[in-house]
Structures are given as C-alpha cells and as structure tokens.
Write a protein that holds these residues in place. Structure first.
Motif, PDB file in Angstrom:
ATOM      1  N   ALA A 243       0.866  -1.238  -0.073  1.00  0.00           N
ATOM      2  CA  ALA A 243       0.045   0.037   0.001  1.00  0.00           C
ATOM      3  C   ALA A 243       0.740   1.106  -0.021  1.00  0.00           C
ATOM      4  O   ALA A 243       0.521   2.318  -0.621  1.00  0.00           O
ATOM      5  N   HIS A 244       2.014   1.224   0.619  1.00  0.00           N
ATOM      6  CA  HIS A 244       2.887   2.433   0.777  1.00  0.00           C
ATOM      7  C   HIS A 244       4.223   2.062   1.038  1.00  0.00           C
ATOM      8  O   HIS A 244       4.514   0.963   1.593  1.00  0.00           O
ATOM      9  N   PHE A 245       4.876   3.163   1.226  1.00  0.00           N
ATOM     10  CA  PHE A 245       6.419   3.058   1.535  1.00  0.00           C
ATOM     11  C   PHE A 245       6.885   4.523   2.112  1.00  0.00           C
ATOM     12  O   PHE A 245       6.226   5.438   1.898  1.00  0.00           O
ATOM     13  N   CYS A 246       7.975   4.184   2.987  1.00  0.00           N
ATOM     14  CA  CYS A 246       8.429   5.507   3.754  1.00  0.00           C
ATOM     15  C   CYS A 246       9.105   6.365   2.747  1.00  0.00           C
ATOM     16  O   CYS A 246       9.640   6.020   1.586  1.00  0.00           O
ATOM     17  N   HIS A 250      16.823   8.126   1.031  1.00  0.00           N
ATOM     18  CA  HIS A 250      17.762   6.990   0.506  1.00  0.00           C
ATOM     19  C   HIS A 250      16.833   5.868  -0.307  1.00  0.00           C
ATOM     20  O   HIS A 250      17.311   5.144  -0.786  1.00  0.00           O
ATOM     21  N   GLY A 251      15.418   5.945  -0.025  1.00  0.00           N
ATOM     22  CA  GLY A 251      14.586   4.976  -0.268  1.00  0.00           C
ATOM     23  C   GLY A 251      13.996   5.099  -1.763  1.00  0.00           C
ATOM     24  O   GLY A 251      14.495   5.940  -2.592  1.00  0.00           O
ATOM     25  N   LEU A 252      12.721   4.845  -1.918  1.00  0.00           N
ATOM     26  CA  LEU A 252      12.159   5.028  -3.230  1.00  0.00           C
ATOM     27  C   LEU A 252      11.566   6.218  -3.683  1.00  0.00           C
ATOM     28  O   LEU A 252      11.217   6.623  -4.971  1.00  0.00           O
ATOM     29  N   ASP A 253      11.268   7.151  -2.606  1.00  0.00           N
ATOM     30  CA  ASP A 253      10.636   8.184  -2.927  1.00  0.00           C
ATOM     31  C   ASP A 253      11.640   9.134  -3.859  1.00  0.00           C
ATOM     32  O   ASP A 253      12.864   9.426  -3.436  1.00  0.00           O
ATOM     33  N   ASP A 254      11.058  10.094  -4.837  1.00  0.00           N
ATOM     34  CA  ASP A 254      11.880  10.885  -5.694  1.00  0.00           C
ATOM     35  C   ASP A 254      13.072   9.918  -6.365  1.00  0.00           C
ATOM     36  O   ASP A 254      14.217  10.641  -6.535  1.00  0.00           O
ATOM     37  N   PHE A 255      12.950   8.745  -6.544  1.00  0.00           N
ATOM     38  CA  PHE A 255      13.807   7.964  -6.987  1.00  0.00           C
ATOM     39  C   PHE A 255      14.692   8.580  -8.179  1.00  0.00           C
ATOM     40  O   PHE A 255      16.147   8.424  -8.017  1.00  0.00           O
ATOM     41  N   ARG A 263       3.186   8.647  -6.141  1.00  0.00           N
ATOM     42  CA  ARG A 263       2.771  10.242  -6.383  1.00  0.00           C
ATOM     43  C   ARG A 263       1.933  10.914  -5.148  1.00  0.00           C
ATOM     44  O   ARG A 263       2.263  12.193  -4.875  1.00  0.00           O
ATOM     45  N   LEU A 264       1.162  10.001  -4.533  1.00  0.00           N
ATOM     46  CA  LEU A 264       0.465  10.590  -3.353  1.00  0.00           C
ATOM     47  C   LEU A 264       0.881  10.362  -2.086  1.00  0.00           C
ATOM     48  O   LEU A 264       1.318   9.191  -1.826  1.00  0.00           O
ATOM     49  N   GLU A 265       0.787  11.115  -1.201  1.00  0.00           N
ATOM     50  CA  GLU A 265       1.075  10.988   0.321  1.00  0.00           C
ATOM     51  C   GLU A 265      -0.111  10.293   0.950  1.00  0.00           C
ATOM     52  O   GLU A 265      -1.209  10.883   0.893  1.00  0.00           O
ATOM     53  N   LEU A 276      -0.194   2.413  -8.430  1.00  0.00           N
ATOM     54  CA  LEU A 276      -0.509   1.271  -9.077  1.00  0.00           C
ATOM     55  C   LEU A 276      -1.038   1.333 -10.461  1.00  0.00           C
ATOM     56  O   LEU A 276      -1.303   0.293 -10.997  1.00  0.00           O
ATOM     57  N   SER A 277      -1.157   2.533 -11.077  1.00  0.00           N
ATOM     58  CA  SER A 277      -1.329   2.776 -12.251  1.00  0.00           C
ATOM     59  C   SER A 277      -0.481   2.579 -13.166  1.00  0.00           C
ATOM     60  O   SER A 277      -0.358   2.374 -14.509  1.00  0.00           O
TER      61      SER A 277
END
Length: 626
Positions: A243-246, A250-255, A263-265, A276-277
């Motif tokens: 469902a979500h990630f932190c 160093h992680g997936l955000d703004d990879f 895209r959504l918080e 998921l799209s």
C-alpha cells in the motif's frame, strides 16, 4: 543475475512480469579476471546512473551504468553494467543524476541491506538466495476446510538476548519452531521483515522490499528460519505491505528525480502510496510477492491495509480526492492490481495463502477473480474483532444490553472466508493487553480471558492470536523490548498458557471446529437470544458426523442442572471446561451426561449440564442414541 531478454523488458513495462528480481538489483560474480558484480537499476528519468561502494572507494563516477535497450534500440528505462572488483557483502548505493539534481539511493531490488542507521545496499551472491525453496506439499482438502491457527509474531521483540540485542534468524527459529509445535499452532505470521529504517514502524514503512531485515542476519538465515519451521510442520506467513512506502531520502521516494514509485502521500502515516497505475510498479510489487513465496518458501502473505488501497477517499476529505472514471470512490487501479496479484501468485506459487486485512464491507474479497472477487484466500474479520472486544470489555452486569455484539457476525459469516484476529493492533498504543481489557478482579480477568479464547476457538472462522496473549501478558506490547515472560513465574499465567495449549490441541483434533467453517451445515445456534443471562450456545459439526455443543456464559453466575437443547440424542462427554482447576478455574466441570426426550430451545432433545461462571464448556456426542 541474468541479462534481461527483450521479452523480459516487454513484460516489465507492461506490468505483468512476475520475476523481475532475476534481472534487476545486484549480484556478485567470479571469473578468470577476479571478482565482479553486475548491477541493474530501473530509473527511466535519470540523466546518468553510477554505482558507489566499498569496491571503488565510494567514488561513483568511476563506475557508470549504461542504457539497456530493447530490440528496436529504444531505452528500456533500465541502467546496467558490471563493476570489476566488487565482491559479495560489499556495501553500495546508486548515484542517480537527473536534470537539476542527484542523490545516492539504495537499490530497490537489493537482496540485502545494511543494519540501521546505515542505509546502503549489500552485494549478494544470488545463487545462495534464488532457487525455489521447498514448501510442504498441498493438502488434498480445499484450504478453507483445513485447520488454520495462526500465531502472530514480531521477531524483534518475541525474544532477545539478555543484553537486549536482537537474536539471529537461526536463534529465533531454534526456539520458536518447537514452541509453536508444542502449542499446536499451524502457522506463524511474521510482521514485516523487509528492510526498514525505523524500529517503531514495525516494518510497515519499508525502504528495501527485497531485503530481509539485517537486524536478524542475512537471507540465508531467513531461509533457515523457514526451513526449520517447516520441519516442525509449522507454516510461515509474511506480513506484506504493497500500500505504501516510507519517504526517507535513500529510499524509493523521488527515486530518479520524479515520483517514480508513488505520487500521493498517505494522509494517516506520512508515507507515499505506491502508484498502482504504473505498469513497472505493478511488476515491481508482484515480483516482490512471488520472490518471498517462491524463493524463500513462505506459505502465504497477509496483505496489510487493503482498505486504504481500495478507496480513493480513504482518510481524505471532500476536495482531497478525485472520483474514478465512473464517478465512484473505488480505486480501480488498486482493484485491478489486487486481482492481478492474486492470480499471479496462484500461477507462480500455487496454494499460497493470500490473506487480506480489509476492514470494510467491500464484497467478495476472498472470492476467486473468475467469480468477480479480489482473489484472496481469506479475509480478516475486523468487524467480529471490534464487536467482540467491545463486548468483553463490558462489565458482566451490562453485557445483557450488548448481546448482539457476540451474535451479529454469524449474519455475514458465509459471505467471506474469514479469519478471527486478535492481532498486534489491539494490544498497543494505549489499548492495553488482552488480559488488561478484561473487567473484574484478578480471578475474573483470567476467567473472562479463558472464556474469550474459548468463544473464539469454537466460533466459525480461522484463528489468529498475537504473541504474549497465550500466557496473558499484562503489559501491552512494546516495540522496544522483549515479551514479558517473567509473568510465567506466577501460577495464573502458567495455567493460562496450559489452557491455551489445551484449547489449541482440541481445535486441531476436532474437525467440527474447522472443517465446515464456510458451510451452513457446520454451525447451528442452540440459543442465540439469551441476553437476560448473557449466554450463547451453539453446535458445530464435521463432515463425518461429529457433533459438538459449545456453551458460553458471560456472567459470574454459575448454573447447576442447566437444560440445553441438542440436535442429536445420545451420550455426551465434556472435552474442555475453561473453569477446570488445572487452568485456574473454580472447578465447575461436567462428566458424562445423557440426553433426554425433553424439549428445550425448540429442539426435541436436551441435556442437563453444569455451566461455570464466566466460563465455557465444550461437549461432544460420544455415542448416538438414535
């Protein structure tokens, strides 16, 4: 680690690849020229990608990766290359450069990661991880006709060394497997084991979805854990979070300088929701589910926070969300993803238990996708859990006014394949422990908890209990220290542990308590409406004709010569009384009793029994009188 074929690239970009981990991530290699490692990273919007690590003095610019192109020469979005001198267990990160910025990122497909607070990925020898793990053979009966008694555990706090340090996967396996076998649990459900930076997130806010947390060791250690459990006949279910990630940097955000993975918080948790799209994100997640099941041998996945995925307006106010193309609030991308996930898992790891933590009335969660369902095997019955715990918290004198809370679940029992959960969420954040929720004095608290456990174990639905509940830990679960086993120095707690063990054994030995959970033939009310005395009685049946009578008394008043209607005439023997002195009770038990042709509760036959205070009895038809 293999080089992706053109078909791999097609499936990955289509969102249907189920083993993308075979060509993405890193893997140590050896050859005539010495050690090296292959790296492959999905970063379609990057201007350049480099690898920095122990092998090059963390000078990323000396180890650039190159475009991976398809057969038409088009960029696939993947960067790959081989770095000479890189070895197994070297730490590394990916330097992602984009127009206007750059960042060192952990590898989303890394099989191992550093122990927090360090955040680098670790080069692994994939030959030690990949290769389908052995799983117990499939049972002949349908999964919903088999017993399922789950012990939910958080490995970081189930047991620690005396100095407070974490135990290894192997140390935990050697202790937990024989314990669960002795306690007659069928499965362990482990809270998330993917790498996560914050202990207090319990693993639900991940940065390394393919990395078993290094708090307990390496991937081989986790494989040993699962193999050890299987050798004791215990299945292992993994809590999994698509469902979500932190948002840690160093992680997936703004990879790759864009919101590549989400895209959504999420409004509740301050995390990012997976997009998921996006086809590649679906390939990433579905491959991850297959990875845990196929390569490690997990027997199932419990999917966290499904409701937050299904609804566009979940925890959002008007104006904070947009309707779908049909004008509704359903997240159609999430619905399609969950169906695809469950169908893919059935093809890649047939027989896996896919379990939904879904807290709404969304229809057909545990129905096959071919029948319009989401494709899960089971659904947590959150409604039963909330109603039942609310009822048990009531002072017995007031329970008569809330009787519907213990009977309502049977109105919808056959709409899904339910699990009755008493989970970690109910014994944390000030909610108190299970024993702490029970009203009354010390003796009454234990009597109430024994009663609650018996009601759950005899009620239709599979079972789940969070660790510590089996011996009535008084303090609620704390995520920073081991379970409080010191209470086992007191008789009440030792006897409660023995009671739960006996109740679990009874559950496994009596098919009437699980075989027909999903069929109306398996359950019959004897008296559902006795709100004045706050009792509930019902019968359970097996396919072979076993017949059990279950009587639950939710007040402290005991009854002698209580007449109870039964569907079957004959001789009845007591299988268990929660009031047995062996378990800390007052000793109200039953011996053999014979039915009489006296009508009661609308039935032609009846028996007279002793009903314990705040207690349960289970009787079995030992010899038919027909």
């Amino acid at each position: 680690m293999r080089v992706p074929t053109d078909y791999d690239l097609y499936l990955f970009r289509e969102g249907t690849h189920t083993r993308a981990y075979e060509f993405l991530g890193s893997s140590a290699m050896s050859g005539p020229q010495g050690p090296s490692a292959r790296f492959a990273v999905w970063a379609p919007n990057a201007k350049a990608v480099y690898v920095a690590g122990d092998f090059n003095g963390w000078d990323a610019k000396v180890s650039p990766l190159n475009h991976v192109r398809d057969k038409n020469g088009g960029f696939s979005g993947i960067w790959a290359g081989t770095v000479e001198g890189a070895r197994e267990k070297d730490a590394y990160k990916c330097l992602i450069e984009w127009e206007g910025g750059s960042h060192l990122k952990s590898d989303p497909f890394a099989f191992s990661s550093e122990l927090r607070p360090a955040t680098a990925s670790i080069v692994t020898d994939r030959s030690k991880v990949l290769g389908p793990a052995l799983r117990p053979g499939l049972k002949k009966a349908p999964y919903f006709e088999l017993p399922l008694n789950v012990y939910e555990a958080h490995l970081g706090t189930w047991m620690r060394h005396p100095d407070g340090s974490f135990m290894s996967y192997g140390e935990l396996a050697d202790r937990m497997a024989p314990y669960l076998k002795e306690m007659s649990y069928t499965h362990a459900e482990l809270m998330p084991l993917n790498e996560h930076p914050l202990d207090q997130s319990w693993g639900y806010q991940a940065t390394g979805l393919y990395s078993p947390t290094s708090r307990h060791g390496d991937p081989q250690g986790l494989k040993y854990f699962i193999e050890t459990m299987h050798n004791k006949g215990i299945g292992v279910i993994l809590d999994w979070v698509p469902a979500h990630f932190c948002k840690d940097s160093h992680g997936l955000d703004d990879f790759d300088g864009t919101k590549l993975f989400g895209r959504l918080e999420h409004p509740d948790w301050g995390t990012m929701e997976f997009d998921l799209s996006r086809p590649e994100v679906r390939s990433f997640l579905i491959s991850n589910a297959v990875y845990w099941l196929r390569e490690y041998g997990f027997d199932g996945l419990r999917i966290d926070a499904v409701a937050s995925m299904l609804y566009l307006d979940y925890s959002r106010k008007p104006g904070e969300w947009e309707p779908n193309i049909r004008g509704g609030r359903e997240n159609l991308d999430a619905v399609a993803f969950l169906r695809q996930l469950n169908d893919s898992v059935e093809k890649e790891a047939s027989g896996s238990l896919m379990i939904a933590e879904e807290s709404t009335a969304w229809p057909k969660v545990s129905w096959p996708t071919a029948e319009g369902g989401l494709g899960f095997k089971h659904k947590w019955n959150m409604g039963w859990m909330n109603d039942f715990l609310r009822y048990m918290k009531e002072d017995p004198i007031h329970r008569r006014h809330h009787h519907d809370l213990i009977t309502f679940a049977m109105w919808y029992n056959y709409s899904e394949k339910f699990i009755l959960p008493l989970s970690h969420d109910e014994v944390v954040h000030g909610k108190g422990s299970l024993i702490g929720k029970m009203p009354g004095d010390y003796w009454q608290k234990f009597a109430n908890l024994r009663l609650a456990m018996a009601f759950m174990m005899t009620h239709p639905g599979k079972k789940l209990l969070f660790m510590g509940g089996e011996y009535a830990q008084f303090i609620e679960w704390r995520d920073y220290e081991t379970l409080d086993r010191s209470v086992l120095g007191f008789d009440s707690h030792r006897m409660h542990l023995e009671y739960v063990k006996e109740l679990n054994r009874l559950y496994l030995e009596e098919p009437a308590l699980w075989e027909l959970d999903s069929y109306t033939e398996g359950f019959s009310w004897i008296d559902a409406d006795n709100d004045k005395q706050s009792t509930a009685s019902f019968a359970r049946r097996s396919r072979s004709g076993d017949y059990l009578v279950c009587m639950h008394n939710f007040t402290p008043r005991a009854y002698e010569g209580y007449r109870l209607g039964v569907h079957e005439p004959g001789e009845y023997v007591e299988l268990i009384s929660s009031d047995d002195v062996r378990f800390g009770g007052s000793g109200v038990v039953n011996f053999k009793t014979f039915s009489e042709d006296v009508k009661s509760h609308g039935l032609a036959h009846s028996i007279e029994i002793r009903v314990p205070p705040l207690g349960s009895v289970v009787l079995k038809l030992a010899r038919s009188g027909r």
